[in-house]
Each structure stands twice: as structure tokens, then as C-alpha cells.
Design an enzyme around this catalytic site. Structure first.
Site, mmCIF file in Angstrom:
data_model
loop_
_atom_site.group_PDB
_atom_site.id
_atom_site.type_symbol
_atom_site.label_atom_id
_atom_site.label_comp_id
_atom_site.label_asym_id
_atom_site.label_seq_id
_atom_site.Cartn_x
_atom_site.Cartn_y
_atom_site.Cartn_z
ATOM 1 N N SER A 125 -10.542 6.982 -6.887
ATOM 2 C CA SER A 125 -9.223 6.554 -7.348
ATOM 3 C C SER A 125 -8.169 6.841 -6.288
ATOM 4 O O SER A 125 -7.196 6.090 -6.164
ATOM 5 C CB SER A 125 -8.862 7.223 -8.678
ATOM 6 O OG SER A 125 -8.926 8.628 -8.566
ATOM 7 N N GLU A 126 -8.328 7.915 -5.523
ATOM 8 C CA GLU A 126 -7.488 8.152 -4.350
ATOM 9 C C GLU A 126 -8.298 8.793 -3.236
ATOM 10 O O GLU A 126 -9.207 9.592 -3.498
ATOM 11 C CB GLU A 126 -6.289 9.058 -4.647
ATOM 12 C CG GLU A 126 -5.037 8.342 -5.084
ATOM 13 C CD GLU A 126 -4.977 8.151 -6.581
ATOM 14 O OE1 GLU A 126 -4.092 7.415 -7.052
ATOM 15 O OE2 GLU A 126 -5.813 8.741 -7.284
ATOM 16 N N THR A 127 -7.957 8.422 -2.018
ATOM 17 C CA THR A 127 -8.427 9.115 -0.821
ATOM 18 C C THR A 127 -7.195 9.617 -0.083
ATOM 19 O O THR A 127 -6.231 8.877 0.107
ATOM 20 C CB THR A 127 -9.249 8.186 0.084
ATOM 21 O OG1 THR A 127 -10.446 7.793 -0.611
ATOM 22 C CG2 THR A 127 -9.639 8.880 1.381
ATOM 23 N N HIS A 136 -4.593 15.128 -7.862
ATOM 24 C CA HIS A 136 -5.975 15.574 -7.670
ATOM 25 C C HIS A 136 -6.401 15.478 -6.213
ATOM 26 O O HIS A 136 -7.181 16.305 -5.724
ATOM 27 C CB HIS A 136 -6.932 14.808 -8.594
ATOM 28 C CG HIS A 136 -7.387 13.476 -8.104
ATOM 29 N ND1 HIS A 136 -6.601 12.343 -8.194
ATOM 30 C CD2 HIS A 136 -8.546 13.084 -7.520
ATOM 31 C CE1 HIS A 136 -7.269 11.311 -7.697
ATOM 32 N NE2 HIS A 136 -8.439 11.740 -7.280
#
Length: 263
Positions: free
Chosen positions: A43-45, A74
Site C-alpha cells: 500500500s506504501e513504499t 505505517h
């Protein structure tokens, strides 16, 4: 360059929210970071670049598989966890981001706390299509600069909500938070977070959403420190503490994968 996958807001493998963490050797184009985030499919990097001197904060940016975002809890937790685990760094770290200077701190038990801005909500009428897309009856609806928050009657309603993601994508917001007071032990409130508009149908555990959840539930329940349970399939816990116009988000993280990029 080194890259990691870290499960955040959990102390168990394959729980919480997985994030990619890329430690950059030097500055790279935005398109390169977006392409790598799409390749990683988390969902995120996050992308971390050291400051020009030891006294300057790290430069930190976050990308979903589709877009860059202004704040991600996160992936910040994952980045701090990687630095604490792999480098000789102070217990307090500072990051320069699109949401200003953020800091993290690790205590003697390994709990990592993050200093984030509070995102207070204003009560609004539900926008067209929101209630039908969620299929739930709201008790209260509010909005901040990023998200809508929809309080529903019970934890069970949060657990069983099954959105029409195509319809939800038409709602003009980064994401939709669905929340209720907790009935499970060990938590004060529960939530789920849906963001199909930015390429994330459901996010497992969303730190930035707790920047809104923390002031919302502290105002209703009383204590400045609460525990939020995000009851996605993977699940995770976020300890939230109101500190004026800031929110302290605290949690744990575990490294699942580490390696080197061949590009």
C-alpha cells in the site's frame, strides 16, 4: 541500494501492514520511485535519503502503487524500524516530509512512537454516493483535508462492511474511515480504512487515519491515550496519545524481507 519489507503495527509476521522501505544511495527521479512502488505492490513504499550533514533530518517520501501521498504512518514506522535495526542511530530520529518535520523515538522495550499532526474532523453531511457505497447507516460523518470518517453503531458493523469499491472511488477524498467503539478487550475503538481512489481498496493498518481517529475518540471517550484496533483481515494495533495539536502514534514492527536492488 537496500530494500526491505516490514510488517508494521504488529509484533507478528504476516500481520499488521506491510510496507516497502528503500534506502536510497542518492536522489532519484519521482517516476523511478513511483515505478518501484508499483513493482513492490505494498500500500506504501517509503524512500529514505540521508541529509547533507548528520545534523539534518532524513528526507522521507511515500508512494502507493498509483500516487505519492503526503503522510503515511505505517511506512514511517517501517522506515524507523529499519534504521534502528540496521544502523547505529540515536533513539530519536527526524524526517523531512511533505507533512513537515516528523520524529520517531524508540523506548527500551522496542516500542516506536511517532510524532504526527492531528487531523481534526468537522461534521458534514454525507456526500452523494458515500452511504450507498458503504452499505451502512452512519451515526456521524466528518471530514478533514484528506478523508471522510463514518462512525457506525457497533464493532460488528465495522467488521462486516463490504463496500462497493467502484462507487466508493467516486467519492472525492483520499480515503474513507469506518469506525465504532470497541467491544473487544484490549482496544478502545476499531476501524477499517478504504482508499480505492489512490489505488488501495482496503489498507490493513493506517497510521495517518489514526491522526483523525485519535482526537475523535479521545474527545468522546475522555482519555488522551487510547488503543485503536484496525480490524482488517491482517489486523493491527495503534496506541494513540493526544499532545495538543499533535498525535503520538506508537506501535511495533518486524522485518520480513531484506535485499538489494539490481537496478
Amino acid at each position: 541500494m537496500h530494500i526491505y519489507t516490514v510488517d508494521s503495527f504488529t509484533d507478528q509476521f504476516f500481520k499488521g501492514n506491510p510496507a516497502g522501505v528503500c534506502l536510497l544511495d542518492n536522489a532519484v527521479p519521482d517516476a523511478w520511485m513511483q515505478s518501484l512502488a508499483a513493482e513492490m505492490r505494498h500500500s506504501e513504499t517509503s524512500f529514505l535519503l540521508s541529509g547533507a550533514t548528520d545534523d539534518e533530518p532524513y528526507s522521507l517520501r511515500w508512494f502507493t502503487p498509483a500516487v505519492e501521498v503526503e503522510l503515511c504512518g505505517h511506512a514511517t514506522l517501517a522506515t524507523a524500524h529499519v534504521l534502528y535495526s540496521t544502523r547505529s542511530v540515536p533513539e530519536t530520529l527526524r524526517f523531512a516530509t511533505k507533512s513537515g518535520i516528523l520524529s520517531t523515538n524508540r523506548d527500551e522495550t522496542g516500542l516506536i512512537s511517532m510524532d504526527f499532526p492531528a487531523k481534526v474532523l468537522e461534521e458534514v453531511s454525507p456526500p452523494e454516493g458515500l452511504v450507498d457505497a458503504l452499505g451502512v447507516e452512519p451515526r456521524w460523518v466528518g471530514k478533514n483535508e484528506w478523508d471522510y470518517l463514518v462512525e457506525v453503531e457497533s464493532e460488528e458493523t465495522v467488521r462486516t462492511v463490504s463496500p462497493d469499491f467502484r462507487a466508493l472511488e467516486a467519492v472525492d477524498a483520499r480515503g474513507i474511515i469506518v469506525t465504532a467503539q470497541a467491544s473487544q478487550p484490549g482496544a478502545d475503538y476499531v476501524s477499517r480504512f478504504f482508499a480505492p481512489r489512490v489505488g488501495i481498496p482496503e489498507d490493513p493498518v493506517t497510521g495517518s487515519a489514526h491522526c483523525a481517529l485519535a482526537p475523535y475518540w479521545s474527545d468522546r471517550l475522555g482519555p488522551e491515550t487510547l488503543v485503536g484496533a484496525q480490524i482488517s483481515q491482517r489486523g493491527g494495533l495503534v496506541r494513540t496519545t493526544i499532545r495538543g495539536d499533535r498525535v503520538e502514534l506508537a506501535g511495533r514492527a518486524v522485518t520480513v524481507l531484506s535485499g538489494k536492488l539490481h537496478i
